[in-house]
Design a protein around this motif. Structure first.
Motif, mmCIF file in Angstrom:
data_model
loop_
_atom_site.group_PDB
_atom_site.id
_atom_site.type_symbol
_atom_site.label_atom_id
_atom_site.label_comp_id
_atom_site.label_asym_id
_atom_site.label_seq_id
_atom_site.Cartn_x
_atom_site.Cartn_y
_atom_site.Cartn_z
ATOM 1 N N GLY B 6 2.126 9.286 3.724
ATOM 2 C CA GLY B 6 1.461 8.799 2.513
ATOM 3 C C GLY B 6 1.557 7.289 2.398
ATOM 4 N N PHE B 7 2.678 6.745 2.801
ATOM 5 C CA PHE B 7 2.867 5.287 2.774
ATOM 6 C C PHE B 7 1.797 4.591 3.628
ATOM 7 C CE2 PHE B 7 4.613 1.734 5.271
ATOM 8 C CZ PHE B 7 4.881 0.808 4.269
ATOM 9 N N HIS B 8 1.584 5.110 4.843
ATOM 10 C CA HIS B 8 0.603 4.485 5.745
ATOM 11 C C HIS B 8 -0.831 4.661 5.230
ATOM 12 C CE1 HIS B 8 3.430 3.336 8.894
ATOM 13 N NE2 HIS B 8 4.057 4.469 8.640
ATOM 14 N N LEU B 9 -1.112 5.830 4.644
ATOM 15 C CA LEU B 9 -2.453 6.071 4.093
ATOM 16 C C LEU B 9 -2.725 5.138 2.916
ATOM 17 C CD1 LEU B 9 -2.404 9.980 4.193
ATOM 18 C CD2 LEU B 9 -3.925 8.505 5.522
ATOM 19 N N LEU B 10 -1.716 4.986 2.079
ATOM 20 C CA LEU B 10 -1.844 4.123 0.903
ATOM 21 C C LEU B 10 -2.056 2.673 1.336
ATOM 22 C CD1 LEU B 10 -1.693 5.147 -1.978
ATOM 23 C CD2 LEU B 10 0.692 4.476 -2.071
ATOM 24 N N ALA B 12 -3.398 1.710 3.973
ATOM 25 C CA ALA B 12 -4.747 1.573 4.536
ATOM 26 C C ALA B 12 -5.817 1.720 3.451
ATOM 27 C CB ALA B 12 -4.953 2.628 5.627
ATOM 28 N N ARG B 14 -6.285 4.297 1.429
ATOM 29 C CA ARG B 14 -6.836 5.651 1.242
ATOM 30 C C ARG B 14 -6.204 6.346 0.041
ATOM 31 N NH1 ARG B 14 -7.328 8.295 7.166
ATOM 32 N NH2 ARG B 14 -7.930 6.436 8.324
ATOM 33 N N VAL B 15 -6.175 5.695 -1.084
ATOM 34 C CA VAL B 15 -5.622 6.297 -2.289
ATOM 35 C C VAL B 15 -6.608 7.362 -2.810
ATOM 36 C CG1 VAL B 15 -6.584 4.472 -3.761
ATOM 37 C CG2 VAL B 15 -4.633 5.784 -4.563
ATOM 38 N N SER B 16 -6.062 8.475 -3.272
ATOM 39 C CA SER B 16 -6.921 9.553 -3.782
ATOM 40 C C SER B 16 -7.105 9.370 -5.288
ATOM 41 C CB SER B 16 -6.265 10.907 -3.520
ATOM 42 O OG SER B 16 -5.911 11.029 -2.168
ATOM 43 N N LEU B 18 -7.635 11.440 -9.181
ATOM 44 C CA LEU B 18 -7.026 12.623 -9.802
ATOM 45 C C LEU B 18 -7.913 13.868 -9.711
ATOM 46 C CD1 LEU B 18 -5.170 10.970 -12.789
ATOM 47 C CD2 LEU B 18 -4.144 12.181 -10.884
ATOM 48 N N LEU B 20 -8.456 15.015 -6.803
ATOM 49 C CA LEU B 20 -7.963 15.527 -5.514
ATOM 50 C C LEU B 20 -7.925 17.063 -5.510
ATOM 51 C CD1 LEU B 20 -6.491 14.850 -2.791
ATOM 52 C CD2 LEU B 20 -4.353 14.960 -4.076
#
Lengths: 293, 30
Positions: B6-10, B12, B14-16, B18, B20
């Motif tokens: 999640g750290f790497h996605l964030l 980059a 790629r925050v989702s 609500l 989701l």
């Protein structure tokens, strides 16, 4: 950046607090194995209800062990795919509520990519590109990984996952659930050449394990699957060793083939079946300084 | 592994949001 991770895709309720993507400050896992054992596998509806009961205490414990509260968390990460839909819904709904109430960002995570990332957590020196083999109860897939978040699917199982085949064969052999550790223990020290099962190795990078599973069924119970298991202890251990060897051979062969086709110089293995001692042994045997590591 | 990835996605972006959704696939059953 500190993240709270929540995972409820199958039969474990888990929460962790991780800083900077690598520093694990807490990790709490509540397993449901004892609840599902009597059924010989995971019952989705029961799994969902158990997640509802345990998710709050598990998250509270993870925060407490990390010595923080929600105010110390920068974002919430949650498994949103793939898995049992009801089980996923519990984690996703909980994480969304938490993020909304605390005013934190939320990020959905594919847990199969999480299995791949586990290799990076364990070995900081793991470099890209690499071939990632994910072997678990629900998935058996090969990816070309170019970074922590860039994975190209190369192939996957066309029928059963490897872990699923282990569970089903353990059921055929009356070894209980979960089957992987039971078969691994029983096969230890046995000659896998005493009972040989045909390997299904497609030209593609896909997998198929249903044929091996059916071969074990016929070998043990004949054409009538309802017949009780009647093998003696020795023969049962030989069947377990022969089955495990066949599955492991297919996994290793396809992973090495993926390296040859993509030119990736190393392999990372993740998922529950990565704990299998024979898989670890044979994967290490095939890897060397001149071939993929 | 979820928080770590999640750290790497964030990072980059790629925050989702609500909205989701939970996305199922075939998985191990009894």
């Amino acid at each position: 950046m500190i993240l709270l991770g929540i995972e409820t895709s199958c039969d474990e309720t888990a929460a962790a607090v991780v800083a900077g993507g690598r520093e694990i400050r807490s990790s709490v896992v509540q397993s449901q194995i004892d609840i599902h054992r009597v059924y010989g596998g995971v019952v989705p509806e029961i799994a969902c209800r158990a997640h509802i009961e345990t998710i709050l205490p598990v998250v509270e414990k993870a925060l407490a062990e990390a010595g923080t509260g929600l105010e110390g968390i920068d974002a919430v990460a949650v498994t949103n795919a793939p898995g049992l839909v009801g089980a996923l819904l519990v984690g996703v709904s909980f994480a969304k509520s938490l993020a909304l109430a605390a005013g934190k960002p939320i990020v959905g995570v594919d847990h199969v990519q999480g299995h791949i990332y586990a290799g990076r957590l364990a070995f900081a020196e793991l470099a890209y590109p690499c071939v990632s083999l994910v072997v678990s109860g629900g998935h058996t897939s090969l990816y070309l990984s170019r970074s922590e978040i860039d994975h190209e699917l190369l192939g996957s199982t066309t029928d059963d996952a490897a872990g699923e085949a282990f569970d089903k064969v353990a059921k055929i052999l009356d070894l209980g659930f979960p089957g992987g550790p039971a078969i691994d223990r029983l096969a230890k020290g046995r000659d896998p050449g005493r009972v040989v099962f045909k390997r299904t190795i497609p030209d593609s990078l896909d997998f198929s394990f249903s044929g091996i599973k059916t071969s074990v069924l016929y070998r043990v119970r004949g054409q009538d699957a309802r017949k009780p298991m009647s093998l003696g202890a020795e023969e049962r251990a030989d069947v377990a060793a022969g089955f495990q060897e066949a599955v492991v051979d297919v996994l290793v062969e396809q992973a090495m083939k993926a390296c040859a086709r993509t030119g990736a110089p190393r392999i990372s293995v993740g998922g529950g079946v990565a704990c299998n001692s024979r898989l670890r042994e044979k994967m290490k045997d095939r890897a060397s300084p001149t071939t993929p590591r | 592994m979820i928080a770590g990835l999640g750290f790497h996605l964030l990072r980059a972006g790629r925050v989702s949001d609500l909205w989701l959704d939970a996305v199922p696939t075939k998985s191990r059953r009894a």
